[in-house]
Design an enzyme around this catalytic site. Structure first.
Site, mmCIF file in Angstrom:
data_model
loop_
_atom_site.group_PDB
_atom_site.id
_atom_site.type_symbol
_atom_site.label_atom_id
_atom_site.label_comp_id
_atom_site.label_asym_id
_atom_site.label_seq_id
_atom_site.Cartn_x
_atom_site.Cartn_y
_atom_site.Cartn_z
ATOM 1 N N ASN A 1 0.810 -1.219 0.000
ATOM 2 C CA ASN A 1 0.000 0.000 0.000
ATOM 3 C C ASN A 1 0.847 1.274 0.000
ATOM 4 O OD1 ASN A 1 -2.387 1.391 0.025
ATOM 5 N ND2 ASN A 1 -2.963 0.872 2.126
ATOM 6 N N HIS B 1 -14.456 -5.356 10.878
ATOM 7 C CA HIS B 1 -14.098 -4.019 11.363
ATOM 8 C C HIS B 1 -15.337 -3.184 11.623
ATOM 9 C CE1 HIS B 1 -9.753 -3.393 9.904
ATOM 10 N NE2 HIS B 1 -9.963 -4.665 10.110
ATOM 11 N N ARG C 1 -13.597 -6.139 15.559
ATOM 12 C CA ARG C 1 -12.636 -5.121 15.967
ATOM 13 C C ARG C 1 -13.374 -3.800 16.116
ATOM 14 N NH1 ARG C 1 -7.708 -2.355 12.546
ATOM 15 N NH2 ARG C 1 -9.345 -0.859 12.089
ATOM 16 N N TYR D 1 -6.886 7.098 13.040
ATOM 17 C CA TYR D 1 -6.842 5.819 12.353
ATOM 18 C C TYR D 1 -8.092 4.980 12.666
ATOM 19 C CZ TYR D 1 -6.196 0.981 11.494
ATOM 20 O OH TYR D 1 -6.437 -0.298 11.076
ATOM 21 N N ASP E 1 -7.161 -2.094 17.665
ATOM 22 C CA ASP E 1 -5.869 -1.812 17.024
ATOM 23 C C ASP E 1 -5.353 -0.450 17.507
ATOM 24 O OD1 ASP E 1 -3.697 -1.564 15.353
ATOM 25 O OD2 ASP E 1 -4.795 -2.017 13.500
ATOM 26 N N HIS F 1 -2.517 0.695 16.570
ATOM 27 C CA HIS F 1 -1.848 1.195 15.369
ATOM 28 C C HIS F 1 -0.558 1.950 15.689
ATOM 29 C CE1 HIS F 1 -2.100 2.177 10.976
ATOM 30 N NE2 HIS F 1 -2.720 1.018 11.007
ATOM 31 N N GLU G 1 -3.793 -4.771 19.500
ATOM 32 C CA GLU G 1 -2.878 -4.921 18.355
ATOM 33 C C GLU G 1 -1.919 -3.741 18.229
ATOM 34 O OE1 GLU G 1 -5.122 -5.471 14.770
ATOM 35 O OE2 GLU G 1 -3.516 -4.692 13.518
ATOM 36 N N GLU H 1 1.749 -6.974 11.407
ATOM 37 C CA GLU H 1 1.227 -6.812 10.044
ATOM 38 C C GLU H 1 2.256 -6.176 9.117
ATOM 39 O OE1 GLU H 1 -2.236 -4.388 10.900
ATOM 40 O OE2 GLU H 1 -1.222 -2.616 10.130
ATOM 41 N N ARG I 1 0.896 -11.410 13.404
ATOM 42 C CA ARG I 1 0.029 -10.898 12.340
ATOM 43 C C ARG I 1 0.646 -10.944 10.945
ATOM 44 N NH1 ARG I 1 -4.334 -8.900 11.911
ATOM 45 N NH2 ARG I 1 -3.858 -6.753 11.345
ATOM 46 N N HIS J 1 -2.921 -10.522 8.944
ATOM 47 C CA HIS J 1 -3.413 -9.242 8.450
ATOM 48 C C HIS J 1 -4.340 -9.506 7.261
ATOM 49 C CE1 HIS J 1 -2.045 -5.097 6.656
ATOM 50 N NE2 HIS J 1 -3.157 -4.969 7.334
ATOM 51 N N ASP K 1 -6.194 -3.511 1.601
ATOM 52 C CA ASP K 1 -5.065 -3.284 0.703
ATOM 53 C C ASP K 1 -4.338 -4.589 0.378
ATOM 54 O OD1 ASP K 1 -4.639 -2.244 3.574
ATOM 55 O OD2 ASP K 1 -2.602 -2.767 2.999
ATOM 56 N N GLU L 1 -8.043 -11.732 9.964
ATOM 57 C CA GLU L 1 -8.710 -10.446 9.749
ATOM 58 C C GLU L 1 -9.448 -10.482 8.406
ATOM 59 O OE1 GLU L 1 -6.031 -7.129 9.439
ATOM 60 O OE2 GLU L 1 -7.643 -5.662 9.635
ATOM 61 N N TRP M 1 1.561 6.795 12.648
ATOM 62 C CA TRP M 1 0.157 6.774 12.233
ATOM 63 C C TRP M 1 -0.445 5.422 12.550
ATOM 64 C CZ3 TRP M 1 -2.009 3.778 8.112
ATOM 65 C CH2 TRP M 1 -3.405 3.977 7.960
HETATM 66 C C1 GCO Z 1 -5.227 -3.525 10.064
HETATM 67 C C2 GCO Z 1 -4.258 -2.513 9.588
HETATM 68 C C3 GCO Z 1 -4.634 -1.734 8.393
HETATM 69 C C4 GCO Z 1 -3.452 -0.900 7.934
HETATM 70 C C5 GCO Z 1 -3.362 -0.902 6.446
HETATM 71 C C6 GCO Z 1 -2.191 -0.082 5.945
HETATM 72 O O1 GCO Z 1 -5.104 -3.915 11.202
HETATM 73 O O2 GCO Z 1 -6.051 -3.934 9.268
HETATM 74 O O3 GCO Z 1 -3.716 -1.778 10.646
HETATM 75 O O4 GCO Z 1 -5.787 -0.974 8.585
HETATM 76 O O5 GCO Z 1 -3.521 0.395 8.409
HETATM 77 O O6 GCO Z 1 -3.282 -2.223 6.032
HETATM 78 O O7 GCO Z 1 -2.016 -0.287 4.595
HETATM 79 MG MG MG Z 2 -3.505 -3.218 12.261
#
Ligand code: GCO
Ligand code: MG
Length: 403
Positions: free
Chosen positions: A37, A122, A147, A159, A210, A212, A236, A262, A283, A312, A316, A339, A403
């Protein structure tokens, strides 16, 4: 079965995907996802300019030798671009091997270890009540694991909070958009979300969250502790994991299960995390961690330490990755969860697939190979469109943050 041709297909049916297609002298073709991505074209070039010339004429059955050839032969090991490119080749070759055998991929890997693959969906909302409604909607759709991400009062963009009902696409701009961040605001808000969720949902569903990468280890420890009574399935990416050792601090302070990986692309990214039992779920996934061949190595290491898989599966990652992951999940002995962020209809039409969803589970289907194809004519109607992931800045002074 000799490789006669291979090519890269870049398309954007709603979002960008990079796909490798390998052709053989037996008329069989295999496909593998190569999507990274926001950095898609670098993998496309790595494949077209540097890998494909080395593939022509090789025996497609020699998956392990080709993997070693591409990994050791590059001299420059690891890294997301290299490992995504290798993953695409590896996935396409496993697809081919299973097709040549006339079997679904899970059979070639060692057969079913379970009846289906438990997935998590999600749910997200702009505030707590909106998120609770969304989680309840996912529960109604049959999900066993959900999630939950919510907007944070006082923060403009964070996020995990989408714009529509079922789809969330963070890579949304021609140049990176900017989010703002306040650890204090997030830490005050998140335990309230899960308190309310358990109040409304009870304890019959798994809940996940998450972080993140946005907390430091001690902040993540605090969050983990405050979530313990809400019994999360996992927390996560609690902190960035370049320094694997940093998970020790979190581990020492909380019994909330931890998931990470991930963005990992090799077994070396998680060796200490696994060997020291600092995490509960790994992940890493097919497309970014060197394909099925390498992911299997990671899963085997993890199984020695009771660490389970939680691949993951964001949008994307293309349906070709999802298909391969589901066969892997059906086989892998130490499976945890998968996921599943659904793709848009446009994406699904470009990638016809055999997998199906029913009552919170995905089933890879019994088509030979991994069961996912690409409609190249349709794909050609959706040309690549540059799209970046956002960046994050501290609200109080603009410092660039995770991020
Ligand atoms: C998740 C991930 C995604 C990522 C994305 C970035 O847990 O699914 O954190 O949301 O942000 O795959 O390209
Ligand atoms: Mg994630």
């Amino acid at each position: 079965m000799k490789i006669t041709n291979a090519r890269v297909i870049v398309c954007s049916p709603g979002r960008n995907f990079v796909t490798l297609k390998i052709e053989t002298d037996e008329g069989l073709t295999g496909i593998g996802d190569a999507t990274l991505n926001g950095r898609e074209l670098s993998v496309a070039s790595y494949l077209t300019d540097h890998i494909i010339p080395c593939l022509i004429g090789r025996d497609a059955h020699q998956i392990e030798d080709i993997w070693q050839y591409l990994y050791k032969g590059a001299y420059w090991r690891r890294g997301p671009v290299t490992m995504t490119a290798i993953a695409a080749v590896d996935t396409a070759l496993w697809d081919l091997k299973a097709k040549a055998a006339g079997l679904p991929l899970y059979q070639v890997l060692g057969g079913k270890s379970r009846t289906g693959v438990m997935v998590y969906g999600h749910a997200n909302g702009t505030d707590i009540e909106h998120t609770v409604d969304e989680v309840l909607r996912y529960a109604d759709m049959g999900y066993k694991a959900i999630r939950a991400q919510s907007g944070v009062p006082g923060l403009d963009k964070v996020y995990g909070v989408g714009r529509g009902n079922l789809f969330y696409e963070p890579a949304d701009a021609d140049l990176p958009s900017e989010h703002d961040w306040s650890t204090e605001k997030y830490l005050r808000h998140t335990p309230k979300l899960f308190e309310r969720l358990r109040e409304k949902l009870g304890f019959d569903h798994h809940l996940l969250h998450d972080v993140h990468h946005r907390l430091t280890p001690i902040e993540a420890s605090r969050l983990g502790k405050s979530l313990e009574e809400h019994q999360l399935f996992w927390m996560e990416d609690a902190t960035p994991a370049e320094n694997q050792e940093s998970f020790r601090l979190i581990r020492q302070h909380t019994t909330t299960p931890l998931a990470v990986g991930e963005i990992f692309n090799s077994i070396w990214d998680c060796k200490e995390l696994i060997e020291n039992q600092l995490i509960d779920y790994i992940r890493a996934t097919v497309v970014h961690a060197g394909g099925i061949t390498h992911l299997r190595r990671i899963a085997d290491l993890a199984s020695m330490y009771q660490v389970r898989t939680g691949c993951h599966g964001a949008t994307d990652l293309s349906p070709a990755c999802m298909g391969a992951a589901l066969h892997f999940d059906l086989w892998v002995p130490n499976f945890g969860i998968q996921e599943y962020m659904r793709h848009t209809e446009e994406t699904d039409a470009v990638f016809p697939h055999a997998y199906t969803f029913d009552k919170g589970m995905l089933y890879p289907g019994d088509a030979p190979g991994h069961g996912v194809d690409i409609d190249e004519k349709l794909a050609a109607k959706y040309p690549y469109k540059r799209a970046y992931l956002p960046v994050n800045r501290q609200q109080h002074d603009g410092t660039l943050w995770n991020w």
